[in-house]
Design an enzyme around this catalytic site. Structure first.
Site, PDB file in Angstrom:
ATOM      1  N   ASP A  45       0.841  -1.194   0.000  1.00  0.00           N
ATOM      2  CA  ASP A  45       0.000   0.000   0.000  1.00  0.00           C
ATOM      3  C   ASP A  45       0.882   1.253   0.000  1.00  0.00           C
ATOM      4  O   ASP A  45       0.381   2.373  -0.071  1.00  0.00           O
ATOM      5  CB  ASP A  45      -0.999  -0.005   1.169  1.00  0.00           C
ATOM      6  CG  ASP A  45      -0.333   0.043   2.524  1.00  0.00           C
ATOM      7  OD1 ASP A  45       0.906  -0.095   2.598  1.00  0.00           O
ATOM      8  OD2 ASP A  45      -1.064   0.203   3.539  1.00  0.00           O
ATOM      9  N   SER A  46       2.207   1.047   0.017  1.00  0.00           N
ATOM     10  CA  SER A  46       3.137   2.144  -0.251  1.00  0.00           C
ATOM     11  C   SER A  46       2.912   2.690  -1.658  1.00  0.00           C
ATOM     12  O   SER A  46       3.466   3.732  -2.006  1.00  0.00           O
ATOM     13  CB  SER A  46       4.588   1.684  -0.075  1.00  0.00           C
ATOM     14  OG  SER A  46       4.830   0.501  -0.819  1.00  0.00           O
ATOM     15  N   ASP A  84      -0.803  -6.372  -0.286  1.00  0.00           N
ATOM     16  CA  ASP A  84      -1.025  -5.669   0.977  1.00  0.00           C
ATOM     17  C   ASP A  84      -2.521  -5.372   1.122  1.00  0.00           C
ATOM     18  O   ASP A  84      -3.151  -4.906   0.169  1.00  0.00           O
ATOM     19  CB  ASP A  84      -0.260  -4.326   0.924  1.00  0.00           C
ATOM     20  CG  ASP A  84       0.528  -4.037   2.182  1.00  0.00           C
ATOM     21  OD1 ASP A  84       0.448  -4.821   3.150  1.00  0.00           O
ATOM     22  OD2 ASP A  84       1.237  -3.002   2.188  1.00  0.00           O
ATOM     23  N   LYS A 114      -0.803  -9.514   2.967  1.00  0.00           N
ATOM     24  CA  LYS A 114      -0.104  -8.985   4.138  1.00  0.00           C
ATOM     25  C   LYS A 114      -1.036  -8.030   4.866  1.00  0.00           C
ATOM     26  O   LYS A 114      -1.795  -7.294   4.235  1.00  0.00           O
ATOM     27  CB  LYS A 114       1.175  -8.242   3.722  1.00  0.00           C
ATOM     28  CG  LYS A 114       1.932  -7.629   4.916  1.00  0.00           C
ATOM     29  CD  LYS A 114       3.319  -7.147   4.539  1.00  0.00           C
ATOM     30  CE  LYS A 114       3.404  -5.732   4.055  1.00  0.00           C
ATOM     31  NZ  LYS A 114       2.783  -4.707   4.916  1.00  0.00           N
ATOM     32  N   GLU A 116      -1.268  -5.448   8.667  1.00  0.00           N
ATOM     33  CA  GLU A 116      -0.514  -4.828   9.754  1.00  0.00           C
ATOM     34  C   GLU A 116      -1.156  -5.134  11.102  1.00  0.00           C
ATOM     35  O   GLU A 116      -2.379  -5.163  11.214  1.00  0.00           O
ATOM     36  CB  GLU A 116      -0.465  -3.296   9.555  1.00  0.00           C
ATOM     37  CG  GLU A 116       0.281  -2.873   8.312  1.00  0.00           C
ATOM     38  CD  GLU A 116       0.409  -1.353   8.179  1.00  0.00           C
ATOM     39  OE1 GLU A 116      -0.011  -0.609   9.093  1.00  0.00           O
ATOM     40  OE2 GLU A 116       0.935  -0.920   7.133  1.00  0.00           O
ATOM     41  N   GLU A 182       9.242  -3.460  10.898  1.00  0.00           N
ATOM     42  CA  GLU A 182       9.610  -2.149  10.362  1.00  0.00           C
ATOM     43  C   GLU A 182      10.060  -1.210  11.473  1.00  0.00           C
ATOM     44  O   GLU A 182       9.354  -1.048  12.475  1.00  0.00           O
ATOM     45  CB  GLU A 182       8.399  -1.547   9.609  1.00  0.00           C
ATOM     46  CG  GLU A 182       8.687  -0.182   9.003  1.00  0.00           C
ATOM     47  CD  GLU A 182       7.692   0.244   7.921  1.00  0.00           C
ATOM     48  OE1 GLU A 182       6.842  -0.573   7.518  1.00  0.00           O
ATOM     49  OE2 GLU A 182       7.795   1.404   7.477  1.00  0.00           O
TER      50      GLU A 182
HETATM   51  O1  KIV Z   1       3.639  -1.092   1.669  1.00  0.00           O
HETATM   52  C1  KIV Z   1       4.836  -1.472   1.741  1.00  0.00           C
HETATM   53  O2  KIV Z   1       5.662  -1.225   0.838  1.00  0.00           O
HETATM   54  C2  KIV Z   1       5.247  -2.228   2.922  1.00  0.00           C
HETATM   55  C3  KIV Z   1       6.680  -2.623   3.049  1.00  0.00           C
HETATM   56  C4  KIV Z   1       7.556  -1.443   3.228  1.00  0.00           C
HETATM   57  C5  KIV Z   1       6.878  -3.643   4.092  1.00  0.00           C
HETATM   58  O3  KIV Z   1       4.420  -2.521   3.742  1.00  0.00           O
HETATM   59 NA    NA Z   2       2.365  -1.579   3.500  1.00  0.00          NA
END
Ligand code: KIV
Ligand code: NA
Length: 266
Positions: A45-46, A84, A114, A116, A182
């Protein structure tokens, strides 16, 4: 080409073989990193602050990420692709998490998801794993909670260290196949890596994790400004692209482009 799967990552931990994960958001990044042998690609989600122009990951939705996940899964032949789960798409209940994760698996063709959070996410993780969806955990600094955490801050210092270990252990017991850590002090990340039997993947978590992850646009120097301390810049794509754009514009202005070889005859 054989697809990377969970047992491969587990075997690498057991052999002490460190590996690298990268984010990818589109066809070319996926193809290039896959061909470079990166075993796991994260459609993070980055994308919020690397593709969509937001300041944080908070505004990112399932509709934003699904097409990117599908682009990466259809472009990577060997890498395991992890999707994510965006903020607000899984925290309400295990049922909500299953609904969202199912969309990423079915419509996005993801191989895993993934999410959080620590202990609080155990019911969600257990339901996903029971349903057949591999889950990667994420503890330490969790960007989706940055407004509660008070900004980008190292997590797990002092009294918070034991709690972080407990969270990571809870994720493993709930069935996660790997955990991202992280912005965690290096000695604490080493301790978690020792305690867990599943792979740990560090970002700002020191050298002793089983694997590392970086946002590709940070790693390759596509983003502007000063990158965070935990980033190492392996290229200057921003400079390279800017130079290419200026050279192209200058050629058009001077008439050097297009030349005869770029043009069609009658
Ligand atoms: O969204 C992302 O890129 C991440 C990584 C930095 C672990 O969660
Ligand atoms: Na992320």
């Amino acid at each position: 080409v054989r697809r990377v799967r969970i047992p491969h990552l587990q075997a690498m931990k057991e052999r002490g073989e460190k590996w690298a994960m990268l984010t990818a958001y589109d066809q070319y990044s996926a193809e290039i990193f896959d061909e470079a042998g990166i075993p796991v690609l994260l459609v993070g989600d980055s994308a919020g602050n690397n593709v969509f122009g937001f300041e944080t990951t908070v505004p990112v939705t399932v509709d934003h990420l699904l097409p990117l996940v599908k682009a990466v899964t259809t472009s990577a032949r060997r890498a395991m692709v992890v999707a994510d789960l965006p903020f607000g798409s899984y925290q309400a209940s295990p049922e909500q998490a299953l609904g969202t994760a199912t969309r990423f698996m079915k419509e996005g063709l993801a191989h895993a998801v993934k999410l959080e959070g620590g202990k609080a996410m155990v019911p969600e993780i257990e339901l996903l794993v029971r349903a057949g969806i591999p889950v990667m955990g994420h503890v330490g600094f969790t960007p989706q909670s940055e407004h509660v955490l008070g900004g980008y801050k190292v997590q797990g210092r002092g009294d918070a260290a034991d709690r972080l270990v407990d969270d990571a252990v809870a994720l493993e017991q709930a069935g996660c196949f790997a955990v991202v850590m992280e912005m965690v002090p290096a000695p604490l990340a080493a301790r978690v890596t020792e305690v867990l039997s599943i792979p740990t993947i560090g970002i700002g978590a020191g050298p002793d994790c089983d694997a590392q992850v970086l946002v590709w646009s940070d790693m390759a120097g596509l983003r502007g400004g000063k990158p965070p301390r935990f980033v190492k810049k392996y290229a200057d794509l921003r400079g390279t692209l800017a130079e290419a754009a200026r050279a192209y514009a200058a050629d058009v202005a001077s008439g050097a482009f297009p030349a005869a070889e770029h043009s069609f005859e009658e």
